[in-house]
Design an enzyme around this catalytic site. Structure first.
Site, mmCIF file in Angstrom:
data_model
loop_
_atom_site.group_PDB
_atom_site.id
_atom_site.type_symbol
_atom_site.label_atom_id
_atom_site.label_comp_id
_atom_site.label_asym_id
_atom_site.label_seq_id
_atom_site.Cartn_x
_atom_site.Cartn_y
_atom_site.Cartn_z
ATOM 1 N N ASP A 1 0.829 -1.181 0.063
ATOM 2 C CA ASP A 1 -0.154 0.098 -0.194
ATOM 3 C C ASP A 1 0.829 1.461 -0.016
ATOM 4 O O ASP A 1 0.524 2.199 -0.712
ATOM 5 C CB ASP A 1 -0.894 -0.048 1.101
ATOM 6 C CG ASP A 1 -2.124 1.161 1.124
ATOM 7 O OD1 ASP A 1 -2.267 1.573 0.131
ATOM 8 O OD2 ASP A 1 -2.338 1.676 2.296
ATOM 9 N N CYS B 1 -19.792 1.705 -11.683
ATOM 10 C CA CYS B 1 -18.895 2.211 -10.708
ATOM 11 C C CYS B 1 -18.895 3.917 -10.815
ATOM 12 O O CYS B 1 -18.990 4.732 -10.141
ATOM 13 C CB CYS B 1 -17.820 1.682 -10.477
ATOM 14 S SG CYS B 1 -16.629 1.724 -12.001
ATOM 15 N N CYS C 1 -20.524 6.648 -8.242
ATOM 16 C CA CYS C 1 -19.496 7.546 -7.304
ATOM 17 C C CYS C 1 -20.568 8.718 -6.686
ATOM 18 O O CYS C 1 -20.909 9.320 -7.569
ATOM 19 C CB CYS C 1 -18.657 7.825 -8.153
ATOM 20 S SG CYS C 1 -17.240 8.654 -7.143
ATOM 21 N N CYS D 1 -12.767 11.949 -3.813
ATOM 22 C CA CYS D 1 -13.347 10.682 -3.526
ATOM 23 C C CYS D 1 -13.478 10.441 -1.972
ATOM 24 O O CYS D 1 -12.864 11.048 -0.967
ATOM 25 C CB CYS D 1 -12.242 9.754 -3.781
ATOM 26 S SG CYS D 1 -12.594 7.897 -3.013
ATOM 27 N N CYS E 1 -20.162 -3.179 -8.438
ATOM 28 C CA CYS E 1 -19.571 -3.769 -9.678
ATOM 29 C C CYS E 1 -20.030 -5.315 -9.863
ATOM 30 O O CYS E 1 -20.153 -6.162 -8.860
ATOM 31 C CB CYS E 1 -18.054 -3.923 -9.206
ATOM 32 S SG CYS E 1 -17.121 -4.848 -10.268
#
EC number: 1.17.99.6
Length: 379
Positions: A140, A200, A204, A220, A253
């Protein structure tokens, strides 16, 4: 096993794959250590548009060229662990005891810890068979892009939600990688199977997904829930019940439908922690927060963003039972963001006690931003 020939490396690769499955890794793939040139173009474009959040590794060249962070790299190993998407016996949010939610990536023990443990086991496996091996593992927050590596290693493809999607597990996977000086044969990169689907992008809440696997991360909700400053009011309106993160682009999804994986005990969520009551969060101490939530990925930014988000959620519910707690935040919390957001929430909820508390605060408050929250007309 002393590895010297190409055939030996092929055998070692098969051994490593078998061992990976044995220790609970769902997918493993191999790719070259060639530069990620396609990623460079995307990163330079994002930099030019000022789309970096500050959470990313800051040096673009190091994200693109593995040789800048590892001497003479020969291959990169990518792994994926599938995680749960559904709660067993989820607690119910009800009047007077409203609850918020942590995104699935924060369920169970911090996934960074789990992945690092798996990568450490792979490192030990290789060292035992190849004493001169050199490796560098990351999860990450490393230099390389987890998605870019995994995609080129054949684990899945980059979806229009910018996440890696696998045929078997959808996007409910955590990713990690290891650079090595072993010339493993690369696997075939995955094909993009999103096709014309844009579910998607359409779903959003903030419009952060731009299509073609691109996004504006600064709007986001997953990012916004982790910021520590005042949250713009237009995003408060779409926060819904999110305390940390956002799963909307994954939930819609098609490749995630019906998928719920419980392979790792460490990833099993405590329902009371991932859907906690909101009011107790407003006054939780640092010590109590660490004791209760410290093992979760969603705690890494501390309690402040969680408390701010909890206040916004209570305002959305217009929970009048929270008014005394919000008044206490407005009058006594030393942090302007919490005071100001509490004042905004009181005005949003309304009622005599809330209105009088705001009026009193207007007489004593000195912080300009807090005063703006107390006087601006809420939507």
């Amino acid at each position: 096993m002393v590895v010297k020939q190409k055939a030996d490396y092929a055998a070692l690769k098969e051994e490593l794959i078998a061992y990976a499955y044995e220790i609970g890794i769902q997918k493993i793939g191999f790719t070259t250590a060639d530069p990620f040139l396609f990623l460079k173009e995307r990163l330079l474009e994002a930099e030019a548009l000022d789309l970096f959040t500050g959470f990313e590794h800051p040096v673009i060249e190091e994200r693109v060229y593995p040789e800048l962070i590892f001497k003479e790299p020969q291959s990169i190993i990518a792994i994926a662990l599938a995680y749960p998407s559904k709660l067993k016996e989820a607690p119910v949010s009800k009047k007077g005891a409203r609850r918020g939610v942590f995104a699935r990536a924060s369920w169970g023990i911090d996934y960074h810890t789990v992945l690092r443990e798996k990568l450490a086991l792979l490192e030990t496996f290789l060292i035992e068979r190849l004493p001169d091996v050199r490796m560098k593992s990351m999860v990450d927050t490393g230099e390389l892009s987890d998605v870019a590596v995994a995609e080129r290693a054949g684990i899945g493809w980059r979806g229009k939600n910018t996440l890696l999607i696998t045929p078997e597990y959808g996007s409910w996977v955590y990713l990690g990688e290891m650079i090595t000086n072993i010339p493993f044969e690369p696997d075939t990169p995955a094909s993009d199977l999103c096709g014309s689907c844009n579910q998607c992008v359409k779903a959003c809440p903030t419009g952060s997904l731009l299509g073609e696997g691109k996004m504006n991360p600064k709007i986001c909700l997953s990012y916004l829930t982790q910021t520590k400053d005042f949250l713009d009011e237009k995003y408060r309106e779409v926060l819904h019940n999110r305390l940390y993160g956002c799963d909307t682009c994954q939930v819609v999804c098609p490749y995630n439908r019906g998928h719920d994986f419980h392979f790792h005990e460490e990833m099993e969520p405590d329902p009371e922690l991932v859907r906690p009551e909101l009011k107790p969060l407003l006054h939780i101490s640092n010590r109590a927060f660490k004791e209760q939530f410290g093992d979760m990925a969603g705690s890494w930014r501390g309690k402040k963003p969680i408390q701010r988000n909890a206040i916004i959620i209570l305002a959305r519910y217009k929970d009048k039972t929270a008014v005394p707690d919000l008044i206490d935040c407005l009058q006594n919390d030393p942090r302007p963001v919490i005071r100001g957001t509490a004042g905004w929430a009181l005005r949003k909820i309304g009622g005599r006690d809330a209105e009088e508390a705001v009026e009193r605060a207007l007489q004593t408050e000195q912080d300009v931003q807090v005063l703006q929250e107390l006087t601006a007309i809420p939507n």
